[in-house]
Design a protein around this motif. Structure first.
Motif, PDB file in Angstrom:
ATOM      1  N   HIS A 131      28.891  17.799 -86.570  1.00 52.49           N
ATOM      2  CA  HIS A 131      29.437  18.756 -85.616  1.00 52.49           C
ATOM      3  C   HIS A 131      30.944  18.566 -85.492  1.00 52.49           C
ATOM      4  O   HIS A 131      31.515  17.597 -85.992  1.00 52.49           O
ATOM      5  N   ASP A 163      23.098  22.270 -88.645  1.00 49.41           N
ATOM      6  CA  ASP A 163      21.783  21.666 -88.856  1.00 49.41           C
ATOM      7  C   ASP A 163      21.050  22.397 -89.971  1.00 49.41           C
ATOM      8  O   ASP A 163      21.645  23.229 -90.677  1.00 49.41           O
ATOM      9  N   VAL A 200      29.835  12.737 -87.529  1.00 45.66           N
ATOM     10  CA  VAL A 200      28.510  12.388 -87.007  1.00 45.66           C
ATOM     11  C   VAL A 200      28.696  11.265 -85.999  1.00 45.66           C
ATOM     12  O   VAL A 200      29.437  10.308 -86.251  1.00 45.66           O
ATOM     13  N   TYR A 221      21.892  18.402 -78.173  1.00 50.34           N
ATOM     14  CA  TYR A 221      21.643  18.583 -79.604  1.00 50.34           C
ATOM     15  C   TYR A 221      21.494  17.205 -80.242  1.00 50.34           C
ATOM     16  O   TYR A 221      21.932  16.196 -79.678  1.00 50.34           O
ATOM     17  N   SER A 275      23.373  15.110 -85.983  1.00 52.79           N
ATOM     18  CA  SER A 275      23.845  16.331 -86.643  1.00 52.79           C
ATOM     19  C   SER A 275      25.349  16.252 -86.897  1.00 52.79           C
ATOM     20  O   SER A 275      26.097  15.605 -86.159  1.00 52.79           O
ATOM     21  N   VAL A 277      27.873  23.037 -84.321  1.00 53.29           N
ATOM     22  CA  VAL A 277      26.824  22.114 -84.743  1.00 53.29           C
ATOM     23  C   VAL A 277      26.186  22.653 -86.007  1.00 53.29           C
ATOM     24  O   VAL A 277      25.776  23.822 -86.060  1.00 53.29           O
TER      25      VAL A 277
END
Length: 226
Positions: A159, A136, A97, A153, A157, A134
């Motif tokens: 990723h 979510d 993150v 984005y 999130s 990603v």
């Protein structure tokens, strides 16, 4: 909210950047992350604040700020100077993150990282692997876009960038502090703005589009921090 923004950079800009980047020296990508990121990051990047990074970063920032789709979806207040990175030979960046607060150069206020942006500088056929993944609330999304295109984005999130097993993946990445910090509210404003533009394009200006535009700006006035 994830938004694909085509053609942020034109082919000539991409080609010129690739030429300049092919002639430069890269540093260890772990130079720009904290202890958590350093455990899972294996790539190379331009040295932060180097003359080439500043020059090319200015081109990327200007192109994004001039792009209506970027402005509508991100509602930028401050943009952190873009970085440039390279992946090859199995290099990757594991699940992580992004840090919430990013420092700028001395004398500049820090940036709250609300939105992450990746601008691709390599075409998908130039390399294997290297997808931006990603995660979510709606699942896992893999992104691999044409050179010059961008993806935005939420910076909060989880990723990763998968290992590059052939060729080289070159990209620019940056963070933006939005006027509207909440991703859900930004998404609502973006959807409203998008539909207003569609109505205006189909029917022209009308009492309805004026009223909806007023509603958009009243919500922005309520939620924005400037």
């Amino acid at each position: 909210m994830m938004v694909h923004i085509p053609g942020v950079l034109n082919p000539e800009q991409v080609a010129q950047m690739r030429k300049r980047l092919a002639e430069t020296d890269w540093v260890d990508g772990r130079a720009s992350v904290g202890p958590q990121g350093a455990q899972v990051k294996r790539n190379r990047q331009l040295a932060e604040g180097s003359p080439l990074a500043v020059e090319l970063g200015g081109i990327v920032s200007a192109a994004l700020m001039a792009n209506p789709l970027f402005f509508s979806s991100v509602l930028p207040l401050r943009i952190l100077a873009p970085y440039f990175n390279s992946y090859g030979g199995g290099e990757h960046y594991g699940l992580h993150v992004d840090g919430a607060i990013r420092a700028q150069r001395p004398g500049m206020p820090p940036v709250r990282a609300d939105v992450s942006t990746t601008v691709f500088l390599s075409d998908p056929e130039d390399y294997e692997g290297g997808e931006l993944v990603v995660v979510d609330a709606y699942g896992t999304h893999e992104v691999k876009l044409p050179a010059g295109d961008a993806i935005v984005y939420p910076a909060g999130s989880v990723h990763q960038v998968l290992p590059v097993t052939r060729g080289e993946r070159i990209a620019s990445f940056l963070w933006t502090q939005s006027m509207v910090r909440d991703d859900g509210k930004r998404a609502m404003l973006f959807e409203l703005d998008t539909n207003i533009q569609k109505l205006r394009g189909t029917y022209g200006e009308s009492d309805a589009t004026v009223g909806l535009t007023g509603h958009y700006h009243n919500l922005l006035r309520m939620w924005a921090e400037v």
